[in-house]
Write an enzyme that holds these catalytic residues in place. Structure first.
Site, PDB file in Angstrom:
ATOM      1  N   CYS A   1      37.924  54.631  45.595  1.00 16.13           N
ATOM      2  CA  CYS A   1      38.615  55.748  44.955  1.00 16.13           C
ATOM      3  C   CYS A   1      37.902  56.214  43.689  1.00 16.13           C
ATOM      4  O   CYS A   1      38.318  57.189  43.077  1.00 16.13           O
ATOM      5  CB  CYS A   1      40.062  55.375  44.647  1.00 16.13           C
TER       6      CYS A   1
ATOM      7  N   CYS B   1      39.437  48.524  44.058  1.00 13.35           N
ATOM      8  CA  CYS B   1      40.663  48.321  43.297  1.00 13.35           C
ATOM      9  C   CYS B   1      41.398  47.092  43.815  1.00 13.35           C
ATOM     10  O   CYS B   1      41.539  46.910  45.021  1.00 13.35           O
ATOM     11  CB  CYS B   1      41.602  49.515  43.475  1.00 13.35           C
TER      12      CYS B   1
ATOM     13  N   CYS C   1      45.058  52.570  44.482  1.00 14.51           N
ATOM     14  CA  CYS C   1      43.840  53.063  45.121  1.00 14.51           C
ATOM     15  C   CYS C   1      44.188  54.120  46.173  1.00 14.51           C
ATOM     16  O   CYS C   1      43.585  55.194  46.233  1.00 14.51           O
ATOM     17  CB  CYS C   1      43.100  51.892  45.763  1.00 14.51           C
TER      18      CYS C   1
ATOM     19  N   GLY D   1      60.024  34.288  25.856  1.00 16.39           N
ATOM     20  CA  GLY D   1      58.890  33.366  25.923  1.00 16.39           C
ATOM     21  C   GLY D   1      59.280  31.909  26.029  1.00 16.39           C
ATOM     22  O   GLY D   1      58.433  31.067  26.303  1.00 16.39           O
TER      23      GLY D   1
ATOM     24  N   CYS E   1      35.490  51.857  41.271  1.00 15.30           N
ATOM     25  CA  CYS E   1      35.985  51.430  42.593  1.00 15.30           C
ATOM     26  C   CYS E   1      35.199  52.157  43.677  1.00 15.30           C
ATOM     27  O   CYS E   1      35.000  53.370  43.622  1.00 15.30           O
ATOM     28  CB  CYS E   1      37.473  51.743  42.712  1.00 15.30           C
TER      29      CYS E   1
END
Lengths: 258, 295
Positions: free
Chosen positions: B248, B270, B276, B36, B245
């Protein structure tokens, strides 16, 4: 009241090259006491205040502060992390210009809440309740809590700055010309408020001002400065009613009467 | 190829010269050692404009080897300009194999999404970061923000979240949502939607972040705690979507809104095109896919 001072200042000097900022200043500040530092502009008042509040490293001398555990610590021997922690918990600093002390782009509530979040409060409801309470205590109505300080008048900003500083229950507050730049009636109201808060919370404070009326109203004791030196110090009423040093006599006699 | 050009080709593998890669790898190692923490590095000019992912490209160029398989996504899609250009760039300068399948890739360079398919050990996710400093818009002084990171003074980050709740009634930050890495450094996860924040937590893959213009590299090593900041009474939560979606029928995925016409027609699909396509290949269908669901 304890029999030990809160802040012990010994021979503080600050030189800017060959120029004197302030020279060889020593005093004790007692718990619950308000000390005014007065003098004309350029006399070293603000330099002294910055040296005491760790915002400016003095050339020589020591400042020791009695922590909550009762032990004295030399401010300039602490680590920076400890100093910064002290600054945002046990101390407050009220700037002359509120925009120096506030975050102008976040709301009043967040300004007051910032110190709480900095010391680890993570409950939004509690933070907001505390902020609302403090806005009330400095006479800002609670429906302004989500407004930015930009939308506030000068007097409101200054009161907000005071609330922001006092929210963590500090023991020592530094104020640099807290009423500078405000008109007279707003000044009077702010002074009244400050006096009430200082009394109610038992704060110690060091107030820098060029306005003797502010010193008279707020402070118990005062230091008169000229060219970086202390020319006179004593109880406020004594110094103002019976000035001993020639410069103080000049200063007191130059107050305009209406 | 004769020996002469062969040498030049090896020297210039993956565009950057070896000394530059060495410098960047050292920054990456330091970043992995301190999860970080933003490590400064001497960012180079790249043959693309700032904002196109010059930081991510430099990181990828420094870690890529001849046997790596590269996938590049832009907002989850493999077929948008940015992704296509960067993929073509590495095909040209490193001659590596490229793929659009998340599971096949060893290095995935991404702009703003984490693939839906969970990543595995050995995979490297490289983020393109525009602004690495999470405190930037709260405290403009870089000297001050560095000090705040050093002293772990992160109260200000919560001021931003407080402002969100005060103004919107909930934490309205939806991307670049600040996280705390391994209980120490607060990090900007680049402008990924906060939907992806939970995927960073304890990820099996190595995550590297490169900010070219800002000259910073930071990292999240595998199996590292990544916690999104929040309030006790306003806990962190990810976006949810009202419909699946349209192609899909996926439900627990991040969706993009696509405007279909000028009469208010729209569809949600998606954002992760590879996911997808894989789902459609398995026979899943949405209501706009134009095909019957496989039975």
């Amino acid at each position: 009241m304890t029999d030990e001072p809160l802040l012990r200042v010994r021979s503080i000097s600050k030189f800017y090259g060959n120029r004197i900022g302030c020279n060889d200043i020593s005093f004790d500040l007692w718990p619950g006491e308000v000390l005014a530092v007065v003098g004309e502009s350029g006399s070293g008042k603000t330099t002294l205040l910055n040296c005491l509040s760790t915002r400016l490293l003095p050339t020589s001398g020591t400042v020791s502060y009695r922590m909550r555990d009762g032990a004295f610590h030399d401010l300039y021997r602490m680590s920076e992390a400890e100093r910064r922690f002290l600054m945002r918990t046990d101390w407050g600093f009220v700037h002359q210009n509120p925009s120096d002390g506030l975050r102008m782009t976040v709301s009043a509530g967040a300004n007051v809440g910032e110190r709480l979040m900095a010391v680890g409060q993570r409950h939004y409801g509690d933070i907001r309740a505390t902020a609302t309470d403090w806005l009330g205590r400095v006479e800002i109505s609670s429906d302004r809590i989500d407004d930015q300080p930009r939308a506030f008048s000068g007097g409101m900003r200054q009161r907000l700055q005071i609330a922001r500083n006092l929210v963590t229950g500090p023991r020592l507050v530094f104020m640099d010309e807290p009423t500078g730049g405000l008109d007279v009636s707003v000044q009077a109201r702010l002074l009244d408020l400050l006096r009430g808060l200082v009394h109610e919370l038992g704060l110690s404070a060091i107030v820098v001002t060029h306005d003797l009326a502010v010193a008279r109203l707020l402070s118990h004791r005062m230091i008169v400065m000229k060219d970086g030196h202390v020319v006179e110090s004593g109880l406020t009423d004594r110094v103002l009613d019976d000035p001993q040093a020639p410069y103080t006599q000049l200063l007191v006699s130059s107050i305009l009467q209406v | 190829m004769n020996a002469h050009t062969d040498n030049i080709a090896q020297y210039n593998f993956a565009y950057l010269d070896e000394q530059t890669k060495r410098m960047i790898r050292r920054a990456i190692l330091k970043a992995i050692a301190i999860p970080g923490y933003q490590v400064p590095f001497a960012s180079r000019e790249m043959p693309m404009p700032y904002g196109w992912g010059t930081g991510g490209v430099q990181v990828t160029a420094s870690v890529i080897g001849t046997d790596d398989v590269l996938k590049v996504i832009d907002q989850g899609a493999d077929d948008t300009t940015n992704a296509v250009s960067i993929r073509a760039f590495f095909q040209k300068v490193a001659n590596v194999e490229v793929t659009t399948h998340t599971a096949d890739a060893t290095i995935i360079q991404t702009r703003h999404r984490i693939p839906e398919e969970p990543l595995n050990a050995g995979q490297v996710l490289v983020y393109q970061v525009p602004i690495p400093e999470p405190l930037r818009f709260l405290e403009p002084r870089e000297t001050e923000t560095r000090k705040m990171h050093a002293l772990e003074e992160y109260g200000l980050m919560h001021v931003k979240l407080y402002e969100d709740i005060a103004q919107h009634g909930h934490i309205a930050t939806t991307f670049a949502y600040p996280v705390k890495v391994e209980g120490r450094y607060v990090m900007d996860p680049s402008p990924t939607p906060k939907f992806d924040n939970p995927k960073m937590h304890m990820s099996k893959a190595l995550q590297l972040f490169g900010a070219g213009r800002e000259k910073r590299i930071y990292a999240v090593p595998p199996y590292t705690r990544v916690e999104s900041l929040d309030f006790e009474d306003h806990p962190f939560e990810v976006q949810t979507f009202d419909e699946p979606c349209a192609l899909c029928g996926g439900t627990d995925v991040y969706l993009d809104e696509v405007v279909l016409d000028d009469r208010g027609g729209r569809m949600f699909v998606c954002s992760d095109t590879d996911n997808c396509e894989a789902r459609r290949a398995e026979g899943h269908r949405g209501h706009l896919s134009g095909e019957e669901a496989a039975t």
